[in-house]
Design an enzyme around this catalytic site. Structure first.
Site, PDB file in Angstrom:
ATOM      1  N   GLY A 200     -83.692  22.626  29.801  1.00 43.28           N
ATOM      2  CA  GLY A 200     -84.174  21.963  30.005  1.00 43.28           C
ATOM      3  C   GLY A 200     -84.094  20.884  27.977  1.00 43.28           C
ATOM      4  O   GLY A 200     -83.373  21.561  27.558  1.00 43.28           O
TER       5      GLY A 200
ATOM      6  N   GLN B 295     -84.896  14.615  22.234  1.00 44.81           N
ATOM      7  CA  GLN B 295     -83.971  15.579  21.708  1.00 44.81           C
ATOM      8  C   GLN B 295     -82.569  14.851  20.658  1.00 44.81           C
ATOM      9  O   GLN B 295     -82.555  15.541  20.358  1.00 44.81           O
ATOM     10  CB  GLN B 295     -84.136  17.448  22.198  1.00 44.81           C
ATOM     11  CG  GLN B 295     -85.423  17.239  22.242  1.00 44.81           C
ATOM     12  CD  GLN B 295     -85.448  19.081  22.658  1.00 44.81           C
ATOM     13  OE1 GLN B 295     -86.210  18.688  24.583  1.00 44.81           O
ATOM     14  NE2 GLN B 295     -84.165  20.056  22.754  1.00 44.81           N
TER      15      GLN B 295
ATOM     16  N   CYS C 118     -85.400  26.362  22.231  1.00 45.57           N
ATOM     17  CA  CYS C 118     -85.386  25.028  21.989  1.00 45.57           C
ATOM     18  C   CYS C 118     -84.305  24.739  21.655  1.00 45.57           C
ATOM     19  O   CYS C 118     -83.961  25.448  20.171  1.00 45.57           O
ATOM     20  CB  CYS C 118     -86.907  24.485  21.308  1.00 45.57           C
ATOM     21  SG  CYS C 118     -86.497  22.585  20.872  1.00 45.57           S
ATOM     22  N   LEU C 119     -83.582  23.877  21.957  1.00 43.18           N
ATOM     23  CA  LEU C 119     -82.248  22.974  21.622  1.00 43.18           C
ATOM     24  C   LEU C 119     -83.083  22.543  20.095  1.00 43.18           C
ATOM     25  O   LEU C 119     -81.655  22.871  18.732  1.00 43.18           O
ATOM     26  CB  LEU C 119     -81.397  22.513  22.162  1.00 43.18           C
ATOM     27  CG  LEU C 119     -80.873  22.956  23.775  1.00 43.18           C
ATOM     28  CD1 LEU C 119     -80.579  22.209  25.298  1.00 43.18           C
ATOM     29  CD2 LEU C 119     -79.951  23.609  23.026  1.00 43.18           C
TER      30      LEU C 119
ATOM     31  N   HIS D  69     -93.473  23.133  28.644  1.00 43.79           N
ATOM     32  CA  HIS D  69     -92.429  23.135  26.847  1.00 43.79           C
ATOM     33  C   HIS D  69     -92.199  21.431  27.189  1.00 43.79           C
ATOM     34  O   HIS D  69     -91.897  21.025  25.538  1.00 43.79           O
ATOM     35  CB  HIS D  69     -91.359  24.096  27.537  1.00 43.79           C
ATOM     36  CG  HIS D  69     -90.485  23.977  25.927  1.00 43.79           C
ATOM     37  ND1 HIS D  69     -90.512  25.063  25.302  1.00 43.79           N
ATOM     38  CD2 HIS D  69     -89.517  22.739  25.645  1.00 43.79           C
ATOM     39  CE1 HIS D  69     -89.449  24.123  24.038  1.00 43.79           C
ATOM     40  NE2 HIS D  69     -89.217  23.884  24.133  1.00 43.79           N
ATOM     41  N   GLU D  70     -91.283  21.061  28.222  1.00 47.61           N
ATOM     42  CA  GLU D  70     -90.518  19.589  28.215  1.00 47.61           C
ATOM     43  C   GLU D  70     -91.543  18.644  27.871  1.00 47.61           C
ATOM     44  O   GLU D  70     -91.168  17.476  26.736  1.00 47.61           O
ATOM     45  CB  GLU D  70     -89.657  19.523  28.934  1.00 47.61           C
ATOM     46  CG  GLU D  70     -88.852  19.988  29.270  1.00 47.61           C
ATOM     47  CD  GLU D  70     -87.673  20.629  27.846  1.00 47.61           C
ATOM     48  OE1 GLU D  70     -87.942  19.462  27.095  1.00 47.61           O
ATOM     49  OE2 GLU D  70     -86.751  21.783  27.407  1.00 47.61           O
TER      50      GLU D  70
ATOM     51  N   HIS E  16     -92.985  18.182  24.118  1.00 47.31           N
ATOM     52  CA  HIS E  16     -92.208  17.068  23.272  1.00 47.31           C
ATOM     53  C   HIS E  16     -91.732  15.637  23.678  1.00 47.31           C
ATOM     54  O   HIS E  16     -92.179  15.490  22.594  1.00 47.31           O
ATOM     55  CB  HIS E  16     -90.783  17.129  23.981  1.00 47.31           C
ATOM     56  CG  HIS E  16     -89.575  18.612  23.561  1.00 47.31           C
ATOM     57  ND1 HIS E  16     -88.922  18.979  22.126  1.00 47.31           N
ATOM     58  CD2 HIS E  16     -89.218  19.239  23.914  1.00 47.31           C
ATOM     59  CE1 HIS E  16     -88.404  19.712  21.850  1.00 47.31           C
ATOM     60  NE2 HIS E  16     -88.639  20.508  23.120  1.00 47.31           N
TER      61      HIS E  16
END
Ligand code: QAP
Ligand code: CO
Length: 175
Positions: free
Chosen positions: A45, A50, A97-98, A139-140, A143
């Protein structure tokens, strides 16, 4: 094109993203770049912020249910301007998370959610999600509001994270 990932504690991750109004070729190129970047970095994701674009765009590509758990573009979800319409229950999952590399911790989320959103052409869509997809979407969407999963940890776990993360960053500087 592979885009650089913005990582914690970069302040840009705290920005609140703005709705997309133009569903143009530029948006499509950006979505394709996001996908390439996510696959290259082994993500499932990714939110636009990001990769340093504060717009309400996120993509999700869960591994397939087969033995290898391979990712294929045919089940890629491109979610633009999402709104959560309902939620039910709670569930805990070990998230990563990236933008917070190499750190994973349990986070509580809603078990099931409903969203409305637009696709890359601006077409209105809706979706009911449970299990991993529900967690990934929540989660996204966080962001897009400038929130990271580490902000949902208890005070003690957050402190443990800050300590570990700082130590890791020091180690990387040495190399
Ligand atoms: C968000 O996360 C998510 O630390 C997507 O070294 C989290 O793709 C969806 C990743 C939990 C569902 C459940 C993280 C890759 C990828 C790392 C990711 C890393 C390499 C995270
Ligand atoms: Co993330």
């Amino acid at each position: 094109m592979i885009l650089p990932i913005v990582t914690y504690p970069d302040k840009r991750l705290k920005l609140i993203s703005a709705p997309v109004t133009d569903f143009t070729a530029d948006l499509h190129t950006f979505l394709d770049d996001m996908y390439e970047t996510m696959i290259e970095t082994n993500g499932i994701g990714l939110a636009a912020i990001q990769v340093d674009r504060a717009i309400d765009v996120l993509i999700i590509n869960l591994p397939n249910d087969d033995e290898e758990g391979t990712q294929t573009r045919d089940n890629l979800l491109e979610i633009i301007n999402p709104t959560m319409t309902h939620s039910e229950g709670t569930t805990v999952y070990q998230e990563g998370c990236l933008s917070v590399p190499k750190f994973y911790e349990d986070v509580e989320r809603f078990e099931t959610i409903g969203i409305t959103y637009q696709d890359r052409h601006g077409v209105e869509c809706s979706l009911e999600a449970d299990e991993l997809l529900s967690i990934a979407i929540q989660h996204e969407i966080d962001h897009l509001q400038g929130k990271l999963f580490i902000e949902k940890l208890s005070y003690a776990r957050r402190k443990k994270f800050e300590k570990e993360y700082k130590r890791m960053q020091k180690e990387q500087k040495k190399r």
